[in-house]
Design an enzyme around this catalytic site. Structure first.
Site, PDB file in Angstrom:
ATOM      1  N   ASP A   7       1.773   0.640  -2.912  1.00 54.81           N
ATOM      2  CA  ASP A   7       1.259   2.002  -2.782  1.00 54.81           C
ATOM      3  C   ASP A   7       2.331   2.946  -2.240  1.00 54.81           C
ATOM      4  O   ASP A   7       3.230   2.533  -1.513  1.00 54.81           O
ATOM      5  CB  ASP A   7       0.044   1.989  -1.825  1.00 54.81           C
ATOM      6  CG  ASP A   7      -0.862   3.176  -2.050  1.00 54.81           C
ATOM      7  OD1 ASP A   7      -1.836   3.329  -1.299  1.00 54.81           O
ATOM      8  OD2 ASP A   7      -0.569   3.974  -2.970  1.00 54.81           O
TER       9      ASP A   7
HETATM   10  C1  LIG Z   1      -0.560   2.820  -9.774  1.00 52.16           C
HETATM   11  C2  LIG Z   1      -0.017   2.363  -8.458  1.00 52.16           C
HETATM   12  C3  LIG Z   1       0.727   1.074  -8.554  1.00 52.16           C
HETATM   13  C4  LIG Z   1       0.875   3.424  -7.858  1.00 52.16           C
HETATM   14  C5  LIG Z   1       0.931   3.328  -6.349  1.00 52.16           C
HETATM   15  O1  LIG Z   1       1.462   4.519  -5.804  1.00 52.16           O
HETATM   16  P1  LIG Z   1       0.588   5.836  -5.861  1.00 52.16           P
HETATM   17  O2  LIG Z   1       0.683   6.416  -7.211  1.00 52.16           O
HETATM   18  O3  LIG Z   1      -0.806   5.570  -5.364  1.00 52.16           O
HETATM   19  O4  LIG Z   1       1.362   6.793  -4.849  1.00 52.16           O
HETATM   20  P2  LIG Z   1       0.696   7.684  -3.706  1.00 52.16           P
HETATM   21  O5  LIG Z   1      -0.148   6.763  -2.869  1.00 52.16           O
HETATM   22  O6  LIG Z   1       1.898   8.234  -2.942  1.00 52.16           O
HETATM   23  O7  LIG Z   1      -0.119   8.739  -4.383  1.00 52.16           O
HETATM   24 MG   LIG Z   2      -1.717   5.578  -3.586  1.00 48.73          MG
END
Ligand SMILES: CC(C)CCOP(=O)(O)OP(=O)(O)O
Ligand SMILES: [Mg+2]
Length: 239
Positions: A16
């Site tokens: 994440d």
């Molecule tokens: C689709 C998943 C693996 C991507 C993880 O990062 P994210 O897009 O949730 O990024 P953010 O938490 O910073 O929005």
């Molecule tokens: Mg995320």
């Protein structure tokens, strides 16, 4: 240091923080998620080097469909590209790649590439990467219940014969000799399980780190594994 004999057999990662990382650097969504994919390859290589047997990564959840179509398309394209390159790369000898999740909702081309890769690597036993695509823990348990109910309806089993293992056999992660993650790592500071492998994570040690996924370095992974090795796992028993 890290002890090879205390290495977790199965590590699960909720990758994440990609978008925040990309926004900090003014990168496009494609460059951003590409960096996330590159990090996955790096961590998978470390798992193999350090003796982890199975790595499950949460690549796309049932909830991720609510993202803008442009981003979903970028992610689907990237998954397909990465799997196709794995298919072509014979140096990945010994590595098994499989997926969990409802693939029927994925683009046809991705379904095909994923099936080809699973088929081509299903006999490999050195290391196993499981990619959770359109996966949801509640959906996983629901589909397992339906399968068990079907067996009762067909008279294959009686209701009173239903045990934990009867249900576990129908879960999507039944494909590994280490079906349950010993350690769950989630990056980006979020402290949530987000409908990941709910049944399978029942006794997993959980580690939530602040680093954004693309920033998660070898030293961060080693630190996470050291923390795991220092924890006394009780599985609910007394100290
Ligand atoms: C689709 C998943 C693996 C991507 C993880 O990062 P994210 O897009 O949730 O990024 P953010 O938490 O910073 O929005
Ligand atoms: Mg995320």
């Amino acid at each position: 240091g890290l002890r090879r004999d205390l290495m977790p057999k199965h590590v699960a990662v909720i990758m994440d923080g990609n978008r925040r990382w990309g926004q900090e650097r003014g990168l496009s969504l494609d460059e951003t998620h590409r960096a996330g994919g590159k990090k996955l390859a790096e961590i998978a290589t470390l798992c193999r080097k350090w003796g982890v047997k199975v790595l499950t990564v949460f690549a796309f959840s049932t909830e991720n469909w609510t993202r803008p179509k442009e981003e979903v398309d970028i992610l689907m394209n990237l998954f397909g590209e990465q799997m196709a390159s794995y298919l072509g790369d014979t140096t990945r000898h010994g590595i098994r790649v499989s997926t969990i999740g409802d693939k029927s909702k994925l683009p046809e081309i991705l379904q095909k590439t994923a099936s080809q890769l699973e088929e081509a690597t299903k006999g490999n036993s050195k290391f196993h990467t499981i990619v959770a695509l359109n996966y949801g823990g509640q959906q996983d348990i629901t589909q397992a219940c339906k399968k068990v109910a079907g067996k009762v309806k067909e008279g294959l089993i009686e209701v009173e014969d239903i045990t934990k293992s009867i249900i576990e056999q129908e879960l999507e992660t039944n494909c590994a000799e280490y079906p349950n993650p010993d350690l769950l790592i989630r990056t980006s500071g979020e402290i949530r399980v987000s409908n990941f492998m709910l049944w399978q994570l029942a006794y997993a040690e959980m580690l939530f780190v602040d680093k954004l996924w693309p920033d998660f370095q070898e030293s961060d992974f080693a630190e996470a594994l050291r923390a795991f090795q220092q924890r006394q796992r009780r599985y609910g028993a007394q100290a």
